[in-house]
Design an enzyme around this catalytic site. Sequence first.
Site, PDB file in Angstrom:
ATOM      1  N   ASN A 153      40.245 -30.144  -0.241  1.00 44.69           N
ATOM      2  CA  ASN A 153      40.920 -29.857  -1.509  1.00 44.69           C
ATOM      3  C   ASN A 153      39.911 -29.506  -2.598  1.00 44.69           C
ATOM      4  O   ASN A 153      40.171 -28.642  -3.442  1.00 44.69           O
ATOM      5  CB  ASN A 153      41.748 -31.060  -1.931  1.00 44.69           C
ATOM      6  N   ASN A 166      36.667 -23.538  -7.523  1.00 45.41           N
ATOM      7  CA  ASN A 166      36.501 -22.178  -8.020  1.00 45.41           C
ATOM      8  C   ASN A 166      37.549 -21.303  -7.349  1.00 45.41           C
ATOM      9  O   ASN A 166      37.323 -20.765  -6.266  1.00 45.41           O
ATOM     10  CB  ASN A 166      35.088 -21.669  -7.734  1.00 45.41           C
ATOM     11  N   HIS A 171      24.967 -19.189  -1.405  1.00 41.32           N
ATOM     12  CA  HIS A 171      24.475 -20.120  -2.422  1.00 41.32           C
ATOM     13  C   HIS A 171      22.969 -20.318  -2.260  1.00 41.32           C
ATOM     14  O   HIS A 171      22.218 -20.318  -3.250  1.00 41.32           O
ATOM     15  CB  HIS A 171      25.195 -21.465  -2.310  1.00 41.32           C
TER      16      HIS A 171
END
Length: 508
Positions: A365, A371, A410
């Site tokens: 979740n 985002n 990332h």
Amino acid sequence: MEADTPKNGDSLWVKQEIDKIQSHFVSELHRIEGDFNEHFTALNNEFQVRQPKLSEIPLLKKSTREIKESRIFIPRNSVLTDLFQISHIQTLRNVFAATLIILFLHDTIEGIVNDGRLNLDFDVMFESFGKLHIALFIWLLMQLATSILVFFGVYWWANSRNSFKKNLKAYDMAWLFSYISYLIIFLVLPCYQIEKHQFPVASALIVLLEQMRQMMKAHSFVRENIRKNLLLIESKNASVCPDYSKYLYFLFAPTLIYKDEYPRTTTIHWDYVLRMFGQVLASAFYAYYVVERFCLPIFSDLSQNEITLPIFISVLFNSIMPGSLFLLLIFYGFLHCWLNAFAEMLRFADRMFYQDWWNSTSFANYYRTWNIVVHDWLHAYVYRELYVLMGKKNRAIPSICVILLSAVFHEYVMFFALGFFYPVMFILFGVVGLAFLFLIPRNPGPVFNIMIWLFLLIGIGLETCFYFMESFARKICPPSDLFWDKIMPRSFVCHIVSPASKLLRVDL
């Protein structure tokens, strides 16, 4: 005096009754608003159901109908926008603002007492944004490439396709090769410029994050229009390409999913735009003071000490507080203020850029709600595409691929922004986070919410600790011309004797 007592009691009773009426009135307003939003959502969903969907066309596989459709845009506020209407929640923001003022006063008064003058140099901030003019020029070139090459490439492909009916497969493959080549060049050239000019961290992040944003927008535009044109050709209709104005609007709209039309507001509230950009600036100064007051003193002193296990644990727990502030500032400054400012300027009505991730009781979740803008893109063009290829029995594999792809990019951003390879984020996000995604059950309740926050704070503390340690180690330890110097953490292998005859190393 005795006669005044009943009057005071009556006035208190009247005040209590007025408060009850006011509370009841507010609750009724919230109930009416909730009913209105519920009916509006139901009406919009019914409208979408009545429209011809792509999944109803035989060209698409049946399995695409078994997962959630792409994002449906409807007018709605961001979660914090509604929450800030409650005075109790707004007070939390006021506390952060007061803390920022205290940090500013502390820095100002300390400069006056120690140096006899105002100390407003902001050296760390200016150093982080060094060579900004070069970074903005690179951004301009990237923006022009995305604005012109991508659109007219799709335009020429769609309008010239009917002329190559005999060699249609070769024609499509040639354009596919051109598109892949464009993405590779778009990925490589900005990174080359970052290495060539040795951008500091903030300027490098501007280029890298814009690079990721424009690549995702370009892919969404290409993917949606190719799918639309293939369906039109299958139904023997003429190829189409949207107006250039719609594409330009999409390039600046706060979404990564291309649509020909979005819900729009009627007016622009410029005072709201100014407030949002002002709070973005305040978040940047807040981050500066966190680095200046809580990070630099801790990690600069490590050069005078041998980093043993007790010292490392102390530094780790001291990093959790600034790391958690970085997390909140990135969320509030970018996902709320920055995106809402652009949404207001462009009259973009759907402001659901995030959901209540702070209430998450599972990492699944949290990943979905932190985002929404990026999650929608990953769901539409990674998860759904892999789900169609692998079938409904392999839902775990697309989820794993989404997490790993996100972790890789990332780490890619951190590598070129910091100038060294230290895969802390990839390990925590793509390995530990992926394990927690499947190991932690999805049970509601405060215990699991506390568990998510515990792991999240420890993880952000580890990232802050390791990245700052490595940054200081690379400033103190001499560089090497070997290839391994870029990918080997110098904080683990550097053994430099300091003036206090101590070693800068991690001895765990």
